[in-house]
Design a protein around this motif. Structure first.
Motif, mmCIF file in Angstrom:
data_model
loop_
_atom_site.group_PDB
_atom_site.id
_atom_site.type_symbol
_atom_site.label_atom_id
_atom_site.label_comp_id
_atom_site.label_asym_id
_atom_site.label_seq_id
_atom_site.Cartn_x
_atom_site.Cartn_y
_atom_site.Cartn_z
ATOM 1 N N LEU A 323 -15.217 72.630 150.494
ATOM 2 C CA LEU A 323 -15.413 73.260 149.190
ATOM 3 C C LEU A 323 -14.354 72.796 148.196
ATOM 4 C CD1 LEU A 323 -16.411 77.000 149.802
ATOM 5 C CD2 LEU A 323 -17.740 75.234 148.629
ATOM 6 N N ARG A 324 -13.098 72.767 148.651
ATOM 7 C CA ARG A 324 -12.006 72.350 147.746
ATOM 8 C C ARG A 324 -12.204 70.938 147.241
ATOM 9 N NH1 ARG A 324 -8.557 74.053 151.681
ATOM 10 N NH2 ARG A 324 -7.694 71.947 151.885
ATOM 11 N N ASP A 325 -12.815 70.096 148.041
ATOM 12 C CA ASP A 325 -13.031 68.707 147.632
ATOM 13 C C ASP A 325 -13.985 68.585 146.453
ATOM 14 O OD1 ASP A 325 -11.302 67.783 149.527
ATOM 15 O OD2 ASP A 325 -12.839 67.213 150.978
ATOM 16 N N ARG A 326 -14.656 69.675 146.111
ATOM 17 C CA ARG A 326 -15.565 69.645 144.971
ATOM 18 C C ARG A 326 -14.860 70.074 143.678
ATOM 19 N NH1 ARG A 326 -21.346 72.116 146.440
ATOM 20 N NH2 ARG A 326 -21.873 70.750 144.680
ATOM 21 N N VAL A 327 -13.541 70.273 143.783
ATOM 22 C CA VAL A 327 -12.738 70.651 142.622
ATOM 23 C C VAL A 327 -11.723 69.549 142.339
ATOM 24 C CG1 VAL A 327 -11.205 72.374 141.603
ATOM 25 C CG2 VAL A 327 -12.954 73.083 143.251
ATOM 26 N N ASP A 328 -11.740 69.009 141.159
ATOM 27 C CA ASP A 328 -10.707 68.057 140.732
ATOM 28 C C ASP A 328 -9.603 68.846 140.029
ATOM 29 O OD1 ASP A 328 -12.091 65.869 141.675
ATOM 30 O OD2 ASP A 328 -13.095 65.483 139.767
ATOM 31 N N VAL A 329 -8.398 68.802 140.577
ATOM 32 C CA VAL A 329 -7.254 69.473 139.955
ATOM 33 C C VAL A 329 -6.418 68.395 139.286
ATOM 34 C CG1 VAL A 329 -5.332 71.054 140.276
ATOM 35 C CG2 VAL A 329 -7.326 71.201 141.789
ATOM 36 N N LEU A 330 -6.532 68.285 137.970
ATOM 37 C CA LEU A 330 -5.923 67.189 137.217
ATOM 38 C C LEU A 330 -5.297 67.716 135.932
ATOM 39 C CD1 LEU A 330 -8.952 64.699 137.274
ATOM 40 C CD2 LEU A 330 -6.918 64.512 138.701
ATOM 41 N N THR A 331 -4.267 67.042 135.471
ATOM 42 C CA THR A 331 -3.826 67.287 134.096
ATOM 43 C C THR A 331 -4.850 66.647 133.158
ATOM 44 O OG1 THR A 331 -2.554 65.239 133.914
ATOM 45 C CG2 THR A 331 -1.412 67.180 134.818
ATOM 46 N N VAL A 332 -4.856 67.070 131.901
ATOM 47 C CA VAL A 332 -5.773 66.473 130.936
ATOM 48 C C VAL A 332 -5.427 64.999 130.730
ATOM 49 C CG1 VAL A 332 -6.770 66.662 128.633
ATOM 50 C CG2 VAL A 332 -6.008 68.715 129.812
ATOM 51 N N ASP A 333 -4.136 64.667 130.779
ATOM 52 C CA ASP A 333 -3.736 63.260 130.653
ATOM 53 C C ASP A 333 -4.281 62.439 131.816
ATOM 54 O OD1 ASP A 333 -2.363 63.435 128.253
ATOM 55 O OD2 ASP A 333 -0.465 63.938 129.210
ATOM 56 N N ALA A 334 -4.246 63.004 133.031
ATOM 57 C CA ALA A 334 -4.769 62.285 134.197
ATOM 58 C C ALA A 334 -6.278 62.094 134.080
ATOM 59 C CB ALA A 334 -4.424 63.044 135.477
ATOM 60 N N LEU A 335 -6.975 63.100 133.563
ATOM 61 C CA LEU A 335 -8.414 62.955 133.345
ATOM 62 C C LEU A 335 -8.690 61.840 132.352
ATOM 63 C CD1 LEU A 335 -11.367 63.956 133.585
ATOM 64 C CD2 LEU A 335 -10.856 65.561 131.731
ATOM 65 N N ALA A 336 -7.937 61.811 131.248
ATOM 66 C CA ALA A 336 -8.122 60.753 130.252
ATOM 67 C C ALA A 336 -7.866 59.382 130.867
ATOM 68 C CB ALA A 336 -7.192 60.993 129.064
ATOM 69 N N HIS A 337 -6.830 59.283 131.700
ATOM 70 C CA HIS A 337 -6.520 58.012 132.354
ATOM 71 C C HIS A 337 -7.678 57.559 133.236
ATOM 72 C CE1 HIS A 337 -4.363 54.896 134.534
ATOM 73 N NE2 HIS A 337 -4.699 55.498 135.665
ATOM 74 N N GLN A 338 -8.248 58.481 134.020
ATOM 75 C CA GLN A 338 -9.357 58.118 134.905
ATOM 76 C C GLN A 338 -10.557 57.614 134.111
ATOM 77 O OE1 GLN A 338 -10.469 61.170 137.680
ATOM 78 N NE2 GLN A 338 -8.506 61.165 138.745
ATOM 79 N N VAL A 339 -10.830 58.273 132.986
ATOM 80 C CA VAL A 339 -11.983 57.863 132.181
ATOM 81 C C VAL A 339 -11.752 56.488 131.571
ATOM 82 C CG1 VAL A 339 -13.305 58.381 130.091
ATOM 83 C CG2 VAL A 339 -12.696 60.227 131.676
ATOM 84 N N VAL A 340 -10.570 56.283 130.991
ATOM 85 C CA VAL A 340 -10.280 55.023 130.302
ATOM 86 C C VAL A 340 -10.134 53.871 131.290
ATOM 87 C CG1 VAL A 340 -8.578 53.850 128.846
ATOM 88 C CG2 VAL A 340 -9.267 56.184 128.315
ATOM 89 N N ALA A 341 -9.722 54.175 132.529
ATOM 90 C CA ALA A 341 -9.525 53.123 133.534
ATOM 91 C C ALA A 341 -10.841 52.539 134.039
ATOM 92 C CB ALA A 341 -8.728 53.678 134.710
ATOM 93 N N ARG A 342 -11.955 53.153 133.699
ATOM 94 C CA ARG A 342 -13.249 52.606 134.104
ATOM 95 C C ARG A 342 -13.496 51.273 133.393
ATOM 96 N NH1 ARG A 342 -17.036 57.967 133.192
ATOM 97 N NH2 ARG A 342 -16.223 59.237 134.913
#
Length: 708
Positions: A323-342
């Motif tokens: 269940l926990r694996d279905r939750v991404d625990v990220l800072t907003v900066d980390a989320l932005a990095h993941q999106v831009v790194a695509r």
């Protein structure tokens, strides 16, 4: 069958008991489960004993070990006993003989008061009377008091009061629910609001509950008394580390966290220690039970330290790893990095520290501009990026909301040229600001589609408008899309936002938590003195002023300790002595935090504590023995965390507030005021990380934020 319930007063002191004493509690609890009532009362090992000269004949003691006794509430009829406290033999008898129990006629819940202490305090309380002031509750009738659950004994006592200071002296010894009602009335809440927020959900409709109904009354006291039915549950509770209590959800918060559905974005706000983060975590747990195939949840916050803390708390709350694996625990900066790194997102390295100002200075030098780097940087962040402006025409007509420095319309083209040059310089060096990256990520997500079914935001007050645009784009509009937790009083970064302006309306779905479950009233009141009288902007446009005077704590303890040292070295030596006293009192090293304004002083503290043989760790780094080492970190790193005991060092003029963190008033008076408020909030946040004891020190001239 007899059973032994556990009072919250005992539960909150569990961590102070040694292992042999905890084993004695388990052994006593087992006897209540295994023996009949006659056998229980006759058992010589348990030794259920009435107290001589006790104010309440229902108060007894039981043997926990050779030296320790448990004080229990044992009614004349019924088989449910309540363990109130575990103390050394003589202390248990002295404490137990002063207690008195009753059943609240409105909530039908069990109440316990320290009647002996209340009588002993009465003369001292009377001395605090201010002759010219009217009675404290002159505008509340006896009928309304009784409607709110205040009984005649408490009513008789509080009718003699005419100041909040008097009430606060009585507070630790009054029945908890009645004390909560009185505190809110004393701070200006109308009777109707106290009824709806505090009493209505606890009210029981049965006609009468007497001694025969005591078993049922215990079950009506879930906020104070826990019935544990399995040995393994009791053992887990006794072995629970201090950190595990961070996920405990108070029954009054249950409806907020586990409401079936919010038909749109929802917000929970509140002062420090009111349980916003706990509510957010439980909201994640609730939403996990409703996720469809391939759907995910984002749990986001502002800093990496907070994200790590949320991951650990979520692990305790949701043991199922799948269940926990279905939750991404990220800072907003980390989320932005993941999106831009695509692929197609670009490859840019964010600026760090003061690099942004260096770039702005280069632009100023090239174009011979009359403004400071701070002015241009703030104009770019608070106007251009915040509003998503992309052309000179858009900037020319944009509102400069929140900016305190004048800018004639004729000068805007020149500012825009400077901004374009700043952007070009960064692009040429494959660099970007964190906010630029968030803006790019928001555009990419808007173009490619949503990322999550639900987004839960903690520490929401520190997010910039462009970060909110990213979160809004990450989840589709609809039921339970955004759940937002924050406190404007803890805003320590330079971000202000109107959620409504970003299409995030929480109207009708906003809850304010006002009861502190972490810090003592003494710590909360002392810390709040730094903020009271200074305005704080809320997140929602219709949000009421978050005045800290409305927040109360049911916990009571020592007044915060302050220390003026002769110099930095002497300040650290005094800290070592303070930490040793905490350790000698049974506080685990991992339950102690040391906050500093600057990282360099933290390193000096780490070295000295290490030389003294005290286990120590840097707060920002994960180490295997983190739970058994004193945590040292900057005030910023302490945000969102909590410790039993906290020391805050270097609270001197020149450090708090830090001059380099303040925009010069001649550059922008309004920004200077905002920066100064952020520095106040920073110290406030550091101090309110303490649960039981707070120690504040400085050398040289004390900070102007500290009242004498």
């Amino acid at each position: 069958m007899p059973q032994l319930a556990l009072d919250i007063g005992f539960l909150t002191e569990l961590h102070t008991l040694q292992k042999p004493v905890k084993k004695g509690v388990v052994d006593a609890w087992r006897k209540f489960r295994e023996l009949s009532l006659p056998q229980l009362l006759a058992d010589k090992g348990l030794h259920v004993e009435k107290l001589r000269n006790a104010l309440d004949p229902h108060i007894r003691t039981i043997r926990i070990s050779g030296f320790w006794r448990g004080v229990v509430l044992a009614p004349e009829s019924g088989e449910t006993f309540v363990l109130l406290k575990v103390l050394p033999h003589d202390e248990a008898i002295a404490w137990g003989s002063k207690q008195k129990s009753s059943i609240n006629r409105v909530t039908r819940a069990v109440e316990v008061r320290d009647a002996g202490a209340l009588e002993e305090l009465a003369p001292a309380v009377a001395e605090l009377e201010i002759p010219e002031k009217p009675p404290l509750f002159s505008d509340v009738s006896d009928g309304d008091m009784r409607k709110l659950g205040v009984d005649d004994d408490t009513l008789r006592r509080v009718r003699t009061l005419n100041s909040l200071d008097q009430l606060e002296m009585f507070a630790p010894f009054l029945p908890a629910d009645q004390c909560e009602v009185l505190m809110f009335l004393a701070t200006g809440w109308p009777v109707e609001a106290v009824w709806s927020d505090l009493v209505a959900h606890r009210r029981d409709e049965t006609e009468e509950v007497g001694a025969d109904g005591f078993d049922e009354a215990v079950r009506r006291t879930p906020s104070r008394m826990a019935l544990v039915t399995a040995t393994e549950d009791l053992q887990a509770m006794l072995d629970m580390p201090f950190a595990a209590w961070r996920v405990y959800l108070h029954p009054s918060q249950q409806n907020v966290a586990y409401r079936s559905t919010y038909w749109g974005p929802a917000q929970v706000s509140g002062g420090p220690g009111t349980g916003k983060t706990v509510v957010a975590l439980h909201r994640v747990k609730h939403l996990l039970g409703r996720l469809g195939p391939d759907e995910r949840i984002l749990l986001t916050t502002f800093t990496n330290v907070l994200a790590a803390s949320l991951r650990e708390s979520l692990r305790q709350l949701v043991p199922d790893a799948r269940l926990r694996d279905r939750v991404d625990v990220l800072t907003v900066d980390a989320l932005a990095h993941q999106v831009v790194a695509r692929p197609g997102g670009g490859d840019f390295q964010p600026l760090r520290g003061g690099e942004e100002l260096d770039y702005w200075q280069r632009v100023i030098d090239e174009q011979d501009l009359p403004w400071t780097p701070q002015f241009l940087d703030q104009e770019y962040r608070h106007v251009v990026v915040a509003q998503g402006l992309s052309s000179a025409d858009a900037y020319a007509s944009a509102r400069r909301r929140g900016r305190g420095s004048g800018l004639h319309p004729s000068r805007r083209p020149q500012v825009w040229q400077a901004i374009e040059r700043f952007i070009d310089l960064l692009a040429a060096g494959k660099r970007c600001t964190y906010l630029q990256r968030a803006a790019l990520a928001a555009d990419l997500v808007t173009a490619t589609g949503h990322l999550y079914r639900h987004v839960v935001v903690d520490e929401a007050q520190d997010l910039h408008p462009v970060q909110w645009r990213l979160l809004r784009a990450a989840v589709p509009d609809g039921p339970d899309d955004l759940f937002i937790a924050g406190d404007p009083n803890q805003r320590i970064y330079d971000s202000k936002v109107s959620l409504k302006s970003l299409g995030i309306s929480v109207a009708g779905r906003s809850t304010t938590l006002r009861k502190n479950y972490r810090s003592t009233q003494q710590i909360l009141q002392w810390s709040a003195g730094m903020l009271l009288g200074h305005g704080v902007e809320g997140l929602a446009e219709a949000e009421e002023d978050e005045a800290l005077r409305h927040y109360r704590s049911a916990l009571h303890g020592a007044i915060p300790e302050t220390h003026e040292a002769n110099g930095p070295d002497a300040e650290i030596r005094a800290l070592v002595a303070r930490v040793r006293r905490w350790l000698d009192a049974g506080v685990d090293p991992g339950e102690i935090g040391v906050a500093t304004r600057f990282a360099r002083q933290g390193k000096a503290i780490e070295r000295v504590l290490g030389v003294e043989g005290i286990p120590v760790r840097q707060l920002r780094h994960d180490v295997p023995d983190a739970s058994r080492a004193v945590a040292v970190g900057t005030m910023h790193a302490f945000k969102g965390l909590e410790f039993r005991c906290v020391a805050v060092l270097d609270v001197r003029a020149g450090a708090v507030p830090y001059p380099k963190a303040l925009t010069p008033p001649e550059t922008d008076q309004r920004q200077y005021d905002a920066d100064l408020m952020a520095e106040r909030c920073l110290l406030f946040v550091a101090c309110t990380r303490a649960r039981e004891e707070l120690y504040v020190s400085w050398s040289g001239r004390r900070s102007a934020f500290l009242k004498r």
